[in-house]
Design a protein around this motif. Sequence first.
Motif, short mmCIF file in Angstrom:
data_model
loop_
_atom_site.label_atom_id
_atom_site.label_comp_id
_atom_site.label_asym_id
_atom_site.label_seq_id
_atom_site.Cartn_x
_atom_site.Cartn_y
_atom_site.Cartn_z
N HIS A 113 -1.84 -3.86 5.26
CA HIS A 113 -1.53 -3.36 6.60
C HIS A 113 -2.83 -3.06 7.34
N CYS B 1 -5.96 0.19 7.13
CA CYS B 1 -5.72 0.73 5.77
C CYS B 1 -6.84 1.70 5.39
N GLY B 2 -6.47 2.92 4.99
CA GLY B 2 -7.47 3.93 4.64
C GLY B 2 -8.30 3.53 3.43
N GLY C 276 -4.26 0.63 -1.03
CA GLY C 276 -5.06 -0.58 -0.89
C GLY C 276 -4.41 -1.82 -1.48
N ASP D 171 0.52 3.74 1.86
CA ASP D 171 0.50 4.35 3.20
C ASP D 171 1.91 4.71 3.67
N CYS E 21 0.84 -1.20 0.00
CA CYS E 21 0.00 0.00 0.00
C CYS E 21 0.88 1.25 0.00
ZN LIG Z 1 -3.32 1.27 3.09
#
Ligand SMILES: [Zn+2]
Length: 297
Positions: A140, A143-144, A110, A87, A85
């Motif tokens: 992870h 995750c947003g 994602g 992130d 991801c």
């Molecule tokens: Zn993420």
Amino acid sequence: MDVIYRYDPYSPIIPKQVSDAAAAVDLLVDGNQRFADMVRTMQMRTMGADAGEPLVIPVCPVTLGLPLYEGAVPSQAPFAVVLGCSDARVPTETVFDQWFNDLFVLRIAGNVLGSECLGSLHYAVKHLADSLKVVVVLGHTTCGAVQAAVDTYLAPANFSDIAYTYALRSLVDQIQIAVRGSAQALKEAGGADIANDPEYRSLLVSTAVYVNAAVSALELRRELRLRGSRQPVVFGVYQFETLMVESLPGKSEEPIDKSQRLRRAPATPDDLVAYAAEVATALLAMPLDERRSATIS
Ligand SMILES: [Zn+2]
């Protein structure tokens, strides 16, 4: 606490040797353990623990994938492809304690598979086949992108900004299959009323993070087989709460079970359904306080 990187020009130069996929997974799992140990030591020091002995890390430019002398250009020779991801809290090389030229990294919110992502993967397996031993999907916790997919699933009417933004929607849409599979798995493991649990959203996010990594791994495995590539695909989830990459919620029991850290990709949709059930069951079996810290989102 002192961390010392020590270079001795007279010590023998030992290039990194990675013989097969199992050795590659060992390097990644062991590197993640080193990273977690280092951060844990810093945390203990912050809380007043003794600084202990300095941590000395011997370094060698060749082993670290750096040019040995001015003007030298190393050949690209990663031992793993990692789809992770975007992130900012999960830098791939750091989480696995790897260096230059070790990992061929694809990062997208994602950790979903897009056509550009697949193109990069095909480039890697075609041109770097000699050194590549394994393909990894790394999700992870919290995750947003998975949270956005879950929120869209739970309250679609409130997410018109996602619905009308094609680029964002294409990410969220790809995660929907994992969210729906996770919802079904939670229902089967926890009963039909689980959707009314005040913590249901967090449970759904936590389950979907694992299932989403497994979905990408299944797709990657199929893509590679269609192209005649034989590198195994494995997957895991970086847990902020434990600092470990694991394939199930919670921490693996000691001694370390490496196959629980980076697990083989599901081979069929039925394998994926069975895995989702395993994740939901493991999550619901965790003690409540542990589960709460694992499901903060
Ligand atoms: Zn993420």
